[in-house]
Design a protein around this motif. Structure first.
Motif, PDB file in Angstrom:
ATOM      1  N   HIS A  96      29.122   2.775  20.503  1.00  0.00           N
ATOM      2  CA  HIS A  96      27.808   2.365  21.010  1.00  0.00           C
ATOM      3  C   HIS A  96      27.945   1.216  21.985  1.00  0.00           C
ATOM      4  N   ILE A  97      27.351   1.399  23.160  1.00  0.00           N
ATOM      5  CA  ILE A  97      27.181   0.269  24.083  1.00  0.00           C
ATOM      6  C   ILE A  97      25.723   0.312  24.511  1.00  0.00           C
ATOM      7  N   GLY A  98      24.955  -0.664  24.112  1.00  0.00           N
ATOM      8  CA  GLY A  98      23.514  -0.597  24.328  1.00  0.00           C
ATOM      9  C   GLY A  98      22.973   0.628  23.621  1.00  0.00           C
ATOM     10  N   LEU A  99      22.017   1.302  24.236  1.00  0.00           N
ATOM     11  CA  LEU A  99      21.448   2.465  23.561  1.00  0.00           C
ATOM     12  C   LEU A  99      22.218   3.740  23.882  1.00  0.00           C
ATOM     13  N   GLU A 100      23.270   3.602  24.703  1.00  0.00           N
ATOM     14  CA  GLU A 100      24.148   4.741  24.979  1.00  0.00           C
ATOM     15  C   GLU A 100      25.119   4.893  23.829  1.00  0.00           C
ATOM     16  N   ASN A 101      25.460   6.137  23.495  1.00  0.00           N
ATOM     17  CA  ASN A 101      26.560   6.311  22.567  1.00  0.00           C
ATOM     18  C   ASN A 101      27.255   7.643  22.785  1.00  0.00           C
ATOM     19  N   TYR A 102      28.525   7.681  22.417  1.00  0.00           N
ATOM     20  CA  TYR A 102      29.322   8.891  22.618  1.00  0.00           C
ATOM     21  C   TYR A 102      30.429   8.930  21.582  1.00  0.00           C
ATOM     22  N   GLN A 103      31.005  10.127  21.397  1.00  0.00           N
ATOM     23  CA  GLN A 103      32.104  10.273  20.447  1.00  0.00           C
ATOM     24  C   GLN A 103      33.340   9.608  20.991  1.00  0.00           C
ATOM     25  N   GLY A 104      34.109   8.966  20.117  1.00  0.00           N
ATOM     26  CA  GLY A 104      35.349   8.378  20.604  1.00  0.00           C
ATOM     27  C   GLY A 104      36.106   7.714  19.483  1.00  0.00           C
ATOM     28  N   GLY A 105      37.428   7.610  19.660  1.00  0.00           N
ATOM     29  CA  GLY A 105      38.244   6.861  18.715  1.00  0.00           C
ATOM     30  C   GLY A 105      38.334   5.448  19.247  1.00  0.00           C
ATOM     31  N   ARG A 106      39.381   4.750  18.902  1.00  0.00           N
ATOM     32  CA  ARG A 106      39.621   3.431  19.455  1.00  0.00           C
ATOM     33  C   ARG A 106      39.549   3.538  20.967  1.00  0.00           C
ATOM     34  N   ALA A 107      38.813   2.661  21.628  1.00  0.00           N
ATOM     35  CA  ALA A 107      38.538   2.758  23.065  1.00  0.00           C
ATOM     36  C   ALA A 107      39.705   3.388  23.809  1.00  0.00           C
ATOM     37  N   GLY A 108      39.422   4.483  24.463  1.00  0.00           N
ATOM     38  CA  GLY A 108      40.480   5.154  25.214  1.00  0.00           C
ATOM     39  C   GLY A 108      41.057   6.342  24.476  1.00  0.00           C
ATOM     40  N   ASP A 109      41.161   6.265  23.130  1.00  0.00           N
ATOM     41  CA  ASP A 109      41.740   7.365  22.363  1.00  0.00           C
ATOM     42  C   ASP A 109      40.673   8.382  21.966  1.00  0.00           C
ATOM     43  N   PRO A 110      41.080   9.664  21.876  1.00  0.00           N
ATOM     44  CA  PRO A 110      40.122  10.646  21.368  1.00  0.00           C
ATOM     45  C   PRO A 110      39.982  10.466  19.857  1.00  0.00           C
ATOM     46  N   PRO A 111      38.841  10.776  19.262  1.00  0.00           N
ATOM     47  CA  PRO A 111      38.729  10.686  17.809  1.00  0.00           C
ATOM     48  C   PRO A 111      39.435  11.876  17.168  1.00  0.00           C
TER      49      PRO A 111
ATOM     50  N   THR B   5      42.109   5.333  12.133  1.00  0.00           N
ATOM     51  CA  THR B   5      41.502   4.648  13.273  1.00  0.00           C
ATOM     52  C   THR B   5      40.425   5.520  13.854  1.00  0.00           C
ATOM     53  N   PHE B   6      39.294   5.389  13.190  1.00  0.00           N
ATOM     54  CA  PHE B   6      38.065   5.941  13.718  1.00  0.00           C
ATOM     55  C   PHE B   6      37.958   7.443  13.645  1.00  0.00           C
ATOM     56  N   LEU B   7      38.027   7.894  12.392  1.00  0.00           N
ATOM     57  CA  LEU B   7      37.699   9.279  12.068  1.00  0.00           C
ATOM     58  C   LEU B   7      36.221   9.479  12.378  1.00  0.00           C
ATOM     59  N   GLY B   8      35.937  10.550  13.102  1.00  0.00           N
ATOM     60  CA  GLY B   8      34.531  10.840  13.401  1.00  0.00           C
ATOM     61  C   GLY B   8      33.852   9.669  14.075  1.00  0.00           C
ATOM     62  N   GLY B   9      34.581   9.010  14.973  1.00  0.00           N
ATOM     63  CA  GLY B   9      34.069   7.781  15.573  1.00  0.00           C
ATOM     64  C   GLY B   9      32.940   8.030  16.569  1.00  0.00           C
ATOM     65  N   ARG B  10      31.992   7.095  16.604  1.00  0.00           N
ATOM     66  CA  ARG B  10      30.930   7.122  17.603  1.00  0.00           C
ATOM     67  C   ARG B  10      30.785   5.713  18.156  1.00  0.00           C
TER      68      ARG B  10
END
Ligand SMILES: Nc1nc2c(ncn2[C@@H]2O[C@H](COP(=O)(O)OP(=O)(O)OP(=O)(O)O)[C@@H](O)[C@H]2O)c(=O)[nH]1
Ligand SMILES: [Mg+2]
Lengths: 448, 628
Positions: free
Chosen positions: B164-179, B157-162
Motif C-alpha cells: 500500500h502506498i496511499g490509497l493505491e495498492n497492488y500485489q507484491g513481495g518485498r519491494a521489487g520481489d514477486p510474492p 517474506t510476504f506470502l500473499g503480500g499486498r
C-alpha cells in the motif's frame, strides 16, 4: 512420579468455622524441619506429642498435638506433619503463617489429594472424586477470595498493582528501548517512584492489619477518672484480682499490665491511674505514666461511673490523643440499671465490672472491633493468601530498591519487580510479558 | 519429472531463516538442498541494514554459539558497531551493527558455497508434495520434483503480500520481489490457520542530496564490539557514522494534512501492525503532544548512495512522503529513491507448530521465519537454525531438540510462539525472557555450544576454541577463589576504591569482585592477586565472564532455583492422542483450547493464556489414570 513437586505445602484442613480443634497439615520435604522449628521436636512417626507451638519470636501460639508421618507411609506419600491446635481462626492462621515463614507455601485447592493420587496412595476408584473435589474447592476458594477482596481493600490492591505495573513499565522501557530518549533509570524518576510504591504497600499492609495485630496482638488501655472502676474491669477481663480495688479515689498509682487471648490473638490490657489534677507527687507520676500508655494504645477503653457521671463529661477535659479509637464503657450498670451491652447508637457499652456482667459481651465486641468477628475462617484464610502475596511483593520491591541504590544496573531491580508482580498476580490474575509490552507501547512513543 | 537426487533436507527460501536452516542441516552431515527463486538474493537484507539490538543481538550470539553464520557475516559486513545499554548491566547489553548490504550478502553467499553437503538451486517452488500426511518433497515452477525426508519452508517474506502506498495498492513481495503466490495458494488449501499481519518501511533517500553538516553525528563505539565469539576487530571493514535528524511541527502538519489518503486511517488496511514499530502517521496521531520524533539516518553501505531513515515508516501517498521528508533538518533538498510503503501479508498461526518447528498438521514439514508471524532477521535466523537442525535430526530418525526458556532466547521465542501465538509481527525483547539474567550475550556459548557440538552443528575449530575458553574461565575462577586479600594488603585508598569502606576481614578475591563498587580489573591489579596471564584470542572474554558471573551470582542462583522448580512440569509430556473431552472437571472453554492447541508438555500447557493451576492438576490426574 514421586520426584515431582517437592515443595512443601501447608493448609488448614479442618472445615472453616469455629470448631473445637483445628488442624494445620504440612506435606513435602521440609515438613519435619518445620515441625522441629515450631514444636522443638519431631516425635516418632505416628506417635502423638503434646507440647507448645512456638512462633519465630519464641512467643506461644498454642499448646497442641503434633503428629508426624514418614514418606511413603502418609496420606500424600510425602513427609507429612499435622498440628492439632485450638480451632479459632487466629490460632490456626498464626500457625499457618509460621509454617509459611519457615519455608512452606500455601497449598492449592485439592492439592493434598492430588499428591496422594500421583504418589499412588489412593486408587483409581477413590481418585474419581478428585476432579470434582478440585473443581469444588477451586470455586469455593475463588468465592471466598472474591469476598475477602471486596470494598476498600480491593480498590487499594488494584491501585497497588497499577502502581507497580507503571513502575515496571518505566524500568523495562529503559532497558528494552535505550535509544528512545526515555532513560528513567538514570534520571531519578524510578528511584522516586519505588520509594512511593514501598510506602503504598506498607500502608496497605498496615490497613489490612491482620499481619501485625496477629503477631503482636493489640494493646488496650483502660483509662478514666479515679474510682470509675478501671481496676475492677481489668480484674473482670483477666479473671483474677491482679489490680488493687478500693473505694478510695487514686488507688492505682502505677500502670498494671495483663495479657489475655482472644481467639488466640494476644490482647495486652493496661490499667492506669485515674486521671485528675493532683498535688500528690506519686500520683502525678502515675498519671504521667497513664498518659504515656494511652499514647501507645491501639484502643482506649474509657471507663466512667455511670452513676456519678452519666454523660461522661469527664472525657472532654482529659486531653487524650486524637487518633486513638475510644470505646466508652458505662460502668456500674448494676446501680444505674442501664441495659448491659452496646446501646442503640453504638456509642456506649454498659457493664458492671463488679458483678462481672457484660464481660463476655465486651470480649465479643472487642473481637469485632479488631476485625476478627465477621470473617469466617475460610475468608480469613483467603485474606491470608492476599496478605502473604503482598508481603512477598514488598520484600521483592525492597530488594529491588537496594539493588538500584547500590548503583547496580536496572536489570536487577527489574528482576525483583518481576517477582513482586508475580506475587501480586496471585491476587489479580496473570500479567504476562506481553501485557507489560502493551503498557509500554501505550505509554511511550516507541519505535523507529 | 523427479530430480535424480534424494535429499535428507530441502530448504525452500534463501532469506536469513533459509540460509541458516540449510547451513545447519548440512553441517550435521545431511545432504541438503537450498531452493531459492533467485540465488543472487541469498542473504539479502530486505529491510533496514542492521543486525542485532536489544534481544536481537542475543539471538545472533546464540546462532553463533550453535555454529551459525549470522554473527560472522555481520562482522564481515558491519560498518558501524555499538553496544547498546552499555551503562546498564551485562544481561541487557546488546551488540548492534549497521551493515553494508553488499558485504553482508557476499559473506553469506561465500559461506553457502563453501559448505559441504549443501546444493543450491534456483527455481521458485510452487507446491509441496505430501504423502500420507507427511511432506516428502516439493515441485518447482517448471514442474521439477525434488524428493526429501524433510522439508523446511522459510518463504515468509510476504506470502500473499499486498503493498500500500496511499490509497493505491497492488500485489507484491518485498519491494521489487514477486510474492510467492502459487505456493501461498497451495498452503492455504492445507489445514493451517492463516492470519494477516502488516508492517511498513520508510522511503529511502539519496545520500548525495542530504546536508550532513547540520546533522548530529552518531559514531560507532571505540573500541568496536565484535559479534562472533570467534571473530576479532580485524574482520571489520571500514567504519562510518550514522546521523540523527528529527521531525518537527511542520512535518507533523504535513502528515495530518495527508491523513485522508492514508490506507491505515481510511480502513483500507486490515492487518495488524507492530506496536513497537508504528508508522510516522501513527506516532503523530497517537502521541499528539510529542512535538518531535528522532530519526536515525542509517547508511545502506560503503558503496551505496542510499540512506535508510529509520523512524519514518509510512504508507502515506508519495507526494506527502516527499514533503514530509523535505521538512526535516538536513533533508531540505532530499531526493527519495524508493517510496515508503505498508505491506500486508499472510502468516500461519505458530500455535500449530511443535517446539521443533515441525507443523502439527503435516509431518516432516518445518516452518521458520516470517511465515510464523515473526519479524526481523535475527528472529528468522534463529528459527531457521532450529528448523534446519530438527529437520536433519528427523531425517536421521533422531529425537527433536529445542532449548528451554532458561537456556536461550531462541527457547523463549519458540515457546512464546507455540503457546501464545502472536497478534502482531513478533520481535524479541529482553522483557520477554523471565530468566533474563542468565540469558546474556556474553554467555551464549557457555549455554549452547556444548549442545551444538553434540548435535553436530559446531565444527572442530569452534569447539577447540570453546573448550579452551571454558577451561580458562574455570581456572581463573578457581585462582580467584583461592586467593585471599587481607585487610593489611590494602591501603586506605585502595580499600575505599574497591569497597567504599575498609576491608574488615580476610576475603576471597572473587568475593571482592562481586562488591558493588569493585570490578575484575581493580581486584586483579592488586599486588596480592595479580592479573591472569594469557595472550589467547579468548583471554578478554574469559576476564569478562569471570567478572559477570561473580557480580550476578546471587541473582543467578535464585533463577537457577526457579528453573529447577519448573523443570518437572517441562518433563511431563502430553501424548498426542490425548482426548481432552475425557479430562474430568475441565471447563468446556479450556477443553476446547487444549484440544485445539495440543501442547506437548504440561509446562507448555501452563503457559497457554487462561490455563489455571487447577486445570494442570486435572491434566496430571488424567494422565495418571490413563497410564493405570
Ligand atoms: N456498684 C458497683 N461498684 C463498682 C463497680 N465497679 C467498681 N466498683 C467500685 O468502685 C470503686 C472503685 O473501683 P476501682 O476499680 O478501684 O476504680 P478505679 O477506676 O481503678 O480507681 P482508681 O484506681 O482510684 O483510679 C470500688 O469500691 C469498686 O468496688 C460496678 O460495676 N458496680
Ligand atoms: Mg484502680
Amino acid at each position: 512420579m514421586s520426584e515431582r513437586d517437592t515443595d512443601t505445602i501447608a493448609a488448614v484442613i479442618t472445615p472453616p468455622g469455629r470448631g473445637g480443634v483445628g488442624i494445620v497439615r504440612l506435606s513435602g520435604s521440609l515438613a519435619f524441619s518445620i515441625a522441629q522449628q515450631v514444636a522443638s521436636k519431631v516425635p516418632e512417626p505416628r506417635m502423638a506429642h503434646y507440647g507448645p507451638f512456638i512462633d519465630h519470636d519464641e512467643s506461644l501460639i498454642d499448646n497442641g498435638i503434633l503428629l508426624c508421618f514418614k514418606a511413603p507411609h502418609s496420606y500424600t506419600g510425602e513427609d507429612v506433619v499435622e498440628f492439632q491446635a485450638h480451632g479459632g481462626p487466629v490460632v490456626l492462621d498464626r500457625l499457618l503463617q509460621r509454617c509459611v515463614a519457615s519455608g512452606a507455601r500455601l497449598a492449592n485447592a485439592g492439592e493434598y489429594t492430588e499428591r496422594a493420587f500421583l504418589n499412588d496412595k489412593i486408587d483409581l476408584a477413590q481418585a474419581e472424586a478428585i476432579a470434582d473435589l478440585i473443581d469444588a474447592e477451586t470455586t469455593a476458594a475463588a468465592k471466598l477470595a472474591a469476598r475477602s477482596l471486596q470494598g476498600e481493600f480491593s480498590e487499594r490492591i488494584h491501585n497497588l498493582v497499577s502502581a507497580l505495573t507503571h513502575l515496571r513499565m518505566y524500568v523495562e522501557a529503559a532497558i528494552d528501548f535505550p535509544e528512545e530518549e526515555i532513560d528513567f533509570l538514570s534520571d531519578g524518576k524510578v528511584a522516586g517512584d519505588v520509594e512511593l510504591l514501598i510506602e503504598q504497600v506498607e500502608t496497605l499492609l498496615a490497613a489490612a492489619n491482620v499481619g501485625r495485630v496477629m503477631r503482636d496482638g493489640m494493646t488496650l488501655v483502660i483509662a478514666g477518672r479515679p474510682n470509675a472502676g478501671k481496676s475492677s474491669l481489668l480484674n473482670a477481663l483477666v479473671g483474677n484480682e491482679s489490680a488493687i480495688v478500693t473505694d478510695i479515689p487514686g488507688t492505682t498509682r502505677d500502670v498494671v499490665k495483663e495479657q489475655i487471648q482472644l481467639d488466640g490473638m494476644p490482647l495486652h490490657l493496661i490499667d492506669t491511674a485515674g486521671l485528675r489534677d493532683s498535688s500528690d507527687v506519686v500520683e502525678q507520676i502515675g498519671i504521667q505514666r497513664a498518659h504515656d500508655a494511652i499514647a501507645q494504645a491501639d484502643r482506649i477503653l474509657w471507663v466512667y461511673d455511670g452513676d456519678a457521671d452519666p454523660e461522661h463529661r469527664s472525657f472532654e477535659e482529659s486531653n487524650l490523643p486524637p487518633h486513638v479509637p475510644v470505646t466508652f464503657l458505662h460502668n456500674k450498670a448494676d446501680k444505674t440499671g442501664r441495659k448491659i451491652g452496646l446501646d442503640a447508637n453504638k456509642k456506649v457499652f454498659a457493664v458492671s465490672a463488679k458483678q462481672g456482667e457484660g464481660i463476655v459481651e465486651l470480649k465479643a465486641y472487642l473481637r469485632q472491633t479488631m476485625g476478627l468477628e465477621q470473617t469466617t475462617q475460610g475468608e480469613f484464610l483467603a485474606r491470608r493468601r492476599h496478605i502473604d502475596a503482598i508481603e512477598r511483593a514488598l520484600e521483592h520491591i525492597r530488594t529491588g530498591k537496594a539493588a538500584l541504590h547500590e548503583g547496580l544496573a536496572g536489570e536487577l531491580m527489574a528482576e525483583d519487580l518481576r517477582h513482586a508482580q508475580l506475587a501480586l498476580s496471585e491476587i489479580t490474575g496473570e500479567f504476562s510479558a506481553d501485557d507489560l509490552l502493551g503498557e509500554i507501547f501505550a505509554g511511550f512513543c516507541i519505535g523507529k | 519429472m523427479f530430480h535424480a537426487d534424494h535429499y535428507a533436507v530441502i530448504v525452500v527460501g534463501g532469506g536469513h531463516a533459509g540460509t541458516e536452516a540449510a547451513l545447519a542441516s548440512a553441517r550435521m552431515g545431511q545432504k541438503t538442498l537450498l531452493l531459492s527463486h533467485n540465488i543472487d538474493t541469498l542473504g539479502a537484507m530486505s529491510c533496514n541494514p542492521a543486525i542485532g539490538g536489544i534481544g536481537k543481538g542475543h539471538l545472533v550470539r546464540e546462532v553463533d554459539a550453535l555454529g551459525g553464520l549470522m554473527a560472522k557475516a555481520a562482522d564481515r559486513g558491519g560498518i558501524q558497531f555499538r553496544t547498546l545499554n552499555s551503562r546498564k548491566g551485562p544481561a541487557v547489553r546488546a551488540t548492534r551493527a549497521q551493515a553494508d548490504r553488499a558485504l553482508y550478502k557476499a559473506a553469506v553467499r561465500a559461506a553457502l558455497e563453501e559448505q559441504e553437503n549443501l546444493d543450491l538451486f534456483q527455481q521458485a517452488v510452487d507446491d509441496l508434495i505430501v504423502e500420507n500426511g507427511r511432506a516428502v518433497g516439493v515441485t518447482t515452477q517448471m514442474g521439477l520434483k525434488f524428493r526429501a525426508d524433510t522439508v523446511v519452508l522459510t518463504v515468509g517474506t510476504f506470502l500473499g503480500g499486498r503493498i500500500h502506498i496511499g490509497l493505491e495498492n497492488y500485489q507484491g513481495g518485498r519491494a521489487g520481489d514477486p510474492p510467492a503466490n502459487a505456493l501461498s495458494l497451495r498452503l492455504r488449501e492445507q489445514p493451517f490457520t492463516v492470519e494477516r499481519l502488516k508492517t511498513g518501511t520508510p522511503p529511502r533517500i539519496d545520500k548525495r542530496s542530504v546536508n550532513f553538516s547540520v546533522l548530529e553525528e552518531q559514531p560507532g563505539d571505540n573500541p568496536e564490539p565484535v559479534f562472533s565469539f570467534m571473530a576479532d576487530r580485524s574482520w571489520h571493514p571500514q567504519q562510518i557514522p550514522c546521523h540523527i535528524t528529527r521531525t518537527n511541527q511542520q512535518t507533523h502538519d504535513i502528515i495530518r494534512g495527508g491523513m485522508d489518503r492514508s490506507p491505515m486511517y481510511t480502513g483500507v488496511i486490515e492487518g495488524v501492525g507492530p506496536r513497537y514499530c508504528p508508522s510516522i502517521e501513527d506516532k503523530v496521531v497517537r502521541f499528539a503532544d510529542k512535538d518531535s520524533h528522532q530519526i536515525f539516518i542509517e547508511p545502506e553501505g560503503l558503496t551505496s548512495n542510499e540512506l535508510y531513515p529509520n523512524g519514518i515508516s509510512t504508507s502515506l501517498p508519495f507526494d506527502v512522503q516527499w514533503e514530509l521528508v523535505r521538512s526535516m533538518k538536513g533533508f531540505e533538498q532530499a531526493r527519495i529513491t524508493r517510496p515508503g510503503y505498508a505491506i500486508e501479508y499472510d502468516f500461519f498461526d505458530p500455535r500449530e507448530l511443535k517446539s521443533s518447528l515441525e507443523t502439527k498438521h503435516i509431518e516432516a514439514l518445518f516452518f521458520a521465519g516470517q511465515i510464523n508471524g515473526t519479524t526481523g532477521y535475527e528472529e528468522a535466523a534463529a528459527q531457521g537454525l532450529l528448523a534446519g537442525t530438527n529437520a536433519a535430526l528427523k531425517a536421521q530418525n533422531k529425537e527433536a531438540w529445542c532449548p528451554r526458556r532458561d537456556e536461550a532466547y531462541l527457547g523463549v521465542l519458540v515457546d512464546d510462539l507455540i503457546t501464545r501465538g502472536t497478534q502482531e509481527p513478533y520481535r524479541m525483547f529482553t522483557s520477554r525472557a523471565e530468566y533474563r539474567l542468565m540469558l546474556r550475550e556474553d554467555n551464549a556459548d557457555l549455554r549452547l555450544t556444548e549442545k551444538g557440538r553434540e548435535l553436530g552443528l559446531v565444527d572442530d575449530k569452534q569447539w577447540q576454541f570453546f573448550e579452551e575458553k571454558r577451561e580458562a574461565i574455570a581456572k581463573e575462577q578457581q585462582r580467584l577463589k583461592e586467593t585471599f586479600v587481607r585487610p593489611n594488603d590494602l591501603s586506605i585508598e585502595q580499600a575505599h576504591e574497591l569497597l567504599g569502606d575498609e576491608l574488615r576481614k580476610e576475603t576471597r578475591a572473587i568475593e571482592l569482585i562481586a562488591r558493588p563498587k569493585s570490578d575484575y580489573a581493580k581486584v586483579t591489579s592488586l599486588a596480592v592477586v595479580g592479573p591472569m596471564h594469557s595472550d589467547k584470542p579468548w583471554a578478554e572474554q574469559v576476564r569478562e565472564q569471570v567478572e559477570i558471573q561473580a557480580k550476578y551470582s546471587g541473582y543467578i542462583n535464585r533463577q537457577v532455583a526457579e528453573v529447577e522448580k519448573s523443570k518437572t512440569a517441562e518433563a511431563v509430556s502430553l501424548p498426542e492422542d490425548i482426548d481432552y473431552a475425557l479430562v474430568k472437571g475441565l471447563s468446556a472453554e479450556l477443553t476446547e483450547k487444549l484440544a485445539r492447541l495440543r501442547p506437548q508438555t504440561i509446562g507448555q500447557a501452563g503457559r497457554i493464556p487462561g490455563i489455571t493451576p487447577a486445570a494442570l492438576s486435572l491434566l496430571l490426574i488424567h494422565l495418571k489414570k490413563r497410564s493405570a
